[in-house]
Write an enzyme that holds these catalytic residues in place. Sequence first.
Site, PDB file in Angstrom:
ATOM      1  N   SER A 108       4.313 -64.205  30.701  1.00 32.54           N
ATOM      2  CA  SER A 108       4.438 -64.041  29.113  1.00 32.54           C
ATOM      3  C   SER A 108       5.017 -62.642  28.690  1.00 32.54           C
ATOM      4  O   SER A 108       6.137 -62.607  29.164  1.00 32.54           O
ATOM      5  CB  SER A 108       3.109 -64.109  28.630  1.00 32.54           C
ATOM      6  OG  SER A 108       3.061 -64.327  27.253  1.00 32.54           O
ATOM      7  N   ASP A 131       8.724 -63.617  22.581  1.00 32.62           N
ATOM      8  CA  ASP A 131       8.210 -63.039  24.064  1.00 32.62           C
ATOM      9  C   ASP A 131       9.233 -63.815  25.100  1.00 32.62           C
ATOM     10  O   ASP A 131       9.892 -64.962  24.779  1.00 32.62           O
ATOM     11  CB  ASP A 131       7.017 -63.094  24.330  1.00 32.62           C
ATOM     12  CG  ASP A 131       6.235 -64.221  24.494  1.00 32.62           C
ATOM     13  OD1 ASP A 131       6.937 -65.236  24.059  1.00 32.62           O
ATOM     14  OD2 ASP A 131       5.153 -64.247  24.947  1.00 32.62           O
TER      15      ASP A 131
END
Length: 574
Positions: free
Chosen positions: A150, A307
């Site tokens: 992530s 992201d």
Amino acid sequence: MMEDRIQDLYNTWLNSKCIDEADREELRGIANDPKEIEERFYKDLEFGTGGMRGIRGVGTNRINKYMIGKATQGLANYMLSVDAEAAREKGVAIAYDCRIGSTEYALTTALVLAANGIKAYLFESLRSTPELSFAVRELGAQAGVVVTASHNPVEYNGYKVYWNDGAQIVDPHATGVVESVNGVTDLEMIKMISEEEAKEKGLLHMIGKDLDDKYIETIKGEVLNSEIEGKKDFKIVYSPLHGTGRVAVQRVMAEAGFESVYTVAEQEMPDGTFPTCSYANPEDPAVFELGIKLAEKKGANICMANDPDADRIGIAVKTKEGEWIYPNGNQVGLLLMNYILENRKDIPANGAVISTVVSTPMLDVVAADKNVKVMRTLTGFKFIGEKIKEFEEGKLDGTYLFGFEESYGYLIGTHARDKDAVVTTLLIAEMAAKYAAEGTSIPEKLEELYEKYGYYKEGISAITKGGKSGAEEIAAIMTKLRDNTPVELAGQRVAILRDFKLQTEKDMIAGTEAKLDLPSSNVIQFVLEDGTHITARPSGTEPKIKYYYGVKADSAEAVDAKLTDTMKKFEAAL
């Protein structure tokens, strides 16, 4: 002794036939560094209830192909024990992001599954986390895996597990998978076959364009206002932050009629070294520096950034005074909820918004005014995904409308069971364009909400404690808060104490106690007499403890001052 056990484990890896020569050489390189050996081998990298993340490297407390293999063998063992026929026939969908090692780790996952007789559906190239969630249900897979860390720093990678509902695993499967992974105690227990053999046996299938098409079409179905005056000329700056969002976002925006989207060239192509932002986190205003420069050049008033695995989104917006501001995750969630409730044409009478225990208290006030109920879950979008499933199965009374968590994760629609920055990028673009057509803007709409419901502001502070000693310090902080609950914090009496580990809610003034209807989690929340919320929660993905704050006041200036004062006093009390 612990030191002897660590050294023995190091030597076992150093001499194991399962370790390839390049990795053995890396281990030889730390032979005279006992501290580094300890950090790499004092424990196994924790496989938690959603998966694992860690620093890349060779060792049991690192992410590498061997620990990926161990996790996958554990997953395979669990799937076969629960329903061997479903495991073999339905298989596992696998996606991966741009991070260093992700391609190799994803292939390792597929080949370990194949060696256990479980079909693997592997994306042909990098894809977003939400598309993996979508793929699990679209393919009818029994489980899913995405290789990603992530928004963690560049040295990290990770591994997340999903079940057949498209959401990250929750109990009972979460506990079952963790126990099964922990049962793989030797590298030689990991089964693996070659890519060629897996394909020959029909156990490795590559997936790509056809599934992409279905995903994009489904997302386009979430558009609320397709006809917006000036939409094709509404200028937007976008950045995938070197990650997976580029192809899907550019495509869906173009197909939805946004013709003036400018992608930040320096951050456009996938790159696991993240050369322009080593911390590729859209919560960090620093990642918008290049985007704002491009926006000023093009005349855009909004920048959006995903992201690396494109499940989270942050924005920067320009005020009418010419200042760039960065709405936080709570503010964007409130704006989206308000936009959906004002523009969706089929709002059911029993509509529900799902959020988390650390998200803004303002959510409850706005939702109540609009006759929508709010459901709170533990932190982690998997719990929101679990509630969506319960709504659809009729186990809960209501209709899911929108889900969000304060950490910049949102889900519009039910095509995925995890946060989805691709659909959210589209809806934020729509919201911004519609407001512009009406002569207003996102900053002005946010101010309208505050003027109507009161000024709320949230803050987060985090203390990083690396290594073995750091983990012990974090545990000690939580024990102190739990066993020595303060009567007063930040100049206010503690009115409510919620201990999510003990699953209790205590009214500290009345002296009563109630049971919390949530799973056990190592989180403590204080609600003060004036409504201030303070929550302590060790991170599940990084070696840190996080403190979440939520305050309310009568003006922007007063709420800023109150938040600063509350954070300062709480940290001093610690």
